[in-house]
Design an enzyme around this catalytic site. Structure first.
Site, PDB file in Angstrom:
ATOM      1  N   GLY A  86      26.313 -43.637  -6.547  1.00 19.54           N
ATOM      2  CA  GLY A  86      24.927 -43.200  -6.603  1.00 19.54           C
ATOM      3  C   GLY A  86      24.768 -42.147  -7.674  1.00 19.54           C
ATOM      4  O   GLY A  86      24.316 -41.030  -7.411  1.00 19.54           O
ATOM      5  N   SER A 143      27.331 -50.043  -3.997  1.00 19.05           N
ATOM      6  CA  SER A 143      28.667 -49.567  -3.632  1.00 19.05           C
ATOM      7  C   SER A 143      28.935 -49.672  -2.134  1.00 19.05           C
ATOM      8  O   SER A 143      30.093 -49.672  -1.711  1.00 19.05           O
ATOM      9  CB  SER A 143      28.848 -48.116  -4.087  1.00 19.05           C
ATOM     10  OG  SER A 143      27.843 -47.294  -3.520  1.00 19.05           O
ATOM     11  N   ASP A 165      20.910 -40.362  -0.311  1.00 21.11           N
ATOM     12  CA  ASP A 165      19.719 -40.553   0.511  1.00 21.11           C
ATOM     13  C   ASP A 165      20.034 -40.153   1.950  1.00 21.11           C
ATOM     14  O   ASP A 165      20.979 -40.668   2.553  1.00 21.11           O
ATOM     15  CB  ASP A 165      19.299 -42.027   0.453  1.00 21.11           C
ATOM     16  CG  ASP A 165      17.930 -42.275   1.067  1.00 21.11           C
ATOM     17  OD1 ASP A 165      17.514 -41.502   1.938  1.00 21.11           O
ATOM     18  OD2 ASP A 165      17.277 -43.262   0.677  1.00 21.11           O
ATOM     19  N   THR A 240      23.876 -32.163 -11.843  1.00 22.39           N
ATOM     20  CA  THR A 240      22.937 -33.246 -11.586  1.00 22.39           C
ATOM     21  C   THR A 240      21.496 -32.743 -11.536  1.00 22.39           C
ATOM     22  O   THR A 240      21.228 -31.562 -11.298  1.00 22.39           O
ATOM     23  CB  THR A 240      23.253 -33.970 -10.267  1.00 22.39           C
ATOM     24  OG1 THR A 240      22.952 -33.094  -9.170  1.00 22.39           O
ATOM     25  CG2 THR A 240      24.717 -34.375 -10.213  1.00 22.39           C
ATOM     26  N   GLU A 241      20.585 -33.679 -11.733  1.00 24.38           N
ATOM     27  CA  GLU A 241      19.170 -33.331 -11.653  1.00 24.38           C
ATOM     28  C   GLU A 241      18.813 -32.778 -10.277  1.00 24.38           C
ATOM     29  O   GLU A 241      18.055 -31.810 -10.151  1.00 24.38           O
ATOM     30  CB  GLU A 241      18.338 -34.582 -11.953  1.00 24.38           C
ATOM     31  CG  GLU A 241      16.860 -34.319 -12.100  1.00 24.38           C
ATOM     32  CD  GLU A 241      16.100 -35.584 -12.480  1.00 24.38           C
ATOM     33  OE1 GLU A 241      16.015 -36.482 -11.613  1.00 24.38           O
ATOM     34  OE2 GLU A 241      15.608 -35.667 -13.610  1.00 24.38           O
ATOM     35  N   GLU A 242      19.375 -33.375  -9.222  1.00 25.31           N
ATOM     36  CA  GLU A 242      19.089 -32.910  -7.869  1.00 25.31           C
ATOM     37  C   GLU A 242      19.619 -31.500  -7.629  1.00 25.31           C
ATOM     38  O   GLU A 242      18.947 -30.662  -7.030  1.00 25.31           O
ATOM     39  CB  GLU A 242      19.685 -33.878  -6.845  1.00 25.31           C
ATOM     40  CG  GLU A 242      18.929 -35.179  -6.693  1.00 25.31           C
ATOM     41  CD  GLU A 242      17.518 -34.963  -6.178  1.00 25.31           C
ATOM     42  OE1 GLU A 242      17.322 -34.079  -5.317  1.00 25.31           O
ATOM     43  OE2 GLU A 242      16.608 -35.657  -6.641  1.00 25.31           O
TER      44      GLU A 242
END
Length: 266
Positions: A86, A143, A165, A240-242
């Site tokens: 992911g 995956s 998620d 990461t963006e998150e």
């Protein structure tokens, strides 16, 4: 299932492909996508029948040249050792690449437009930084269904599950990317001593992932002193963006880092 010939993903716009070839990073506005996808739904993309069917020359041409010289016996080809499950927009891969320049690593992403963005990002980085970022790639895949199709037993040394998620509803917990059943598959493709890294900004999910890893007989928690000395750990919170979004908003994160261990009967 069909044989794969490279990093599968949707076709990007012509302007973006030309920009990548020229070393310009792609713009995310051309690759809009949902925040998450349903991992249990049927998606249509090539899936290798076995790890032997994965054409690594499409992902890492520097390491798998078309002409190997013919005369001398070639050394054994390198294998992918890190998997970012992911991978989102590829921030972790880009951060890891210079830290481990001789280690092949791959991002696995279900969303087609996001996969295409990462492909173009990597091509642009290679074009603008010759000799760098040749060790990272991305593939569009699920995956949760196809990990054993890509990796052999004991192949991976690191697996990453960053801000997955949360699937808040209890009926959807079976969609979570960390579970006792899926840990069986991850343990199969990881070498003894390999490390799983997880992080989330959802406390309940953090507790879930840690609990699954604690209960599984093939994983044990990495001691705090080792975590502090691990150069990879910083990237979990920054690359990461998150992670950057959580930091901007002053949010909390919850990580669990576990090592693959051996059982005598293995």
């Amino acid at each position: 299932m069909t044989r794969t010939s490279g990093a599968s993903g949707g076709g990007g716009g012509g302007q973006q492909q030309h920009a990548s070839a020229a070393g310009k990073l792609p713009r995310k506005r051309f690759y809009r996508a949902r925040a998450h996808s349903n991992p249990l739904s049927d998606s249509h993309f090539p899936v290798p029948v076995s790890p032997d069917e994965v054409d690594l020359s499409q992902h890492y041409p520097r390491y798998f040249p078309a002409d190997n010289g013919g005369g001398e016996e070639a050394p054994p080809p390198p294998r992918i050792r890190f998997a970012d499950v992911g991978c989102g927009f590829g921030g972790l891969l880009v951060g890891l690449s210079p830290l481990f320049p001789d280690t092949l690593m791959i991002g696995m992403e279900l969303r087609d437009k996001v996969t295409e963005y990462v492909k173009e990002r990597i091509l642009a980085l290679r074009a603008s930084n010759p000799g760098q970022y040749d060790n990272i790639s991305v593939v569009r895949t699920n995956s949760m269904k196809y990990i054993p199709n890509y990796f052999r037993k004991a192949q991976l040394t690191k697996m990453f599950f960053l801000f997955p998620d949360p699937h808040f509803k209890e009926k959807n917990h079976r969609r979570r990317v960390i579970s006792m059943q899926l840990l069986d598959e991850y343990a199969y493709v990881m070498e003894v001593g390999g490390i799983i890294y997880t992080i989330t900004d959802v406390e309940e999910l953090g507790e879930w992932m840690r609990s699954c890893l604690e209960k599984h007989p093939l994983f044990e928690a990495v001691p705090d002193e080792e975590i502090k000395a691990d150069p990879v750990v910083k990237l979990l919170f920054t690359a990461t963006e998150e992670s950057q979004k959580v930091a901007r908003n002053g949010g909390q994160t919850f990580h669990a880092i576990f090592r693959r261990i051996s059982l005598q009967e293995e």
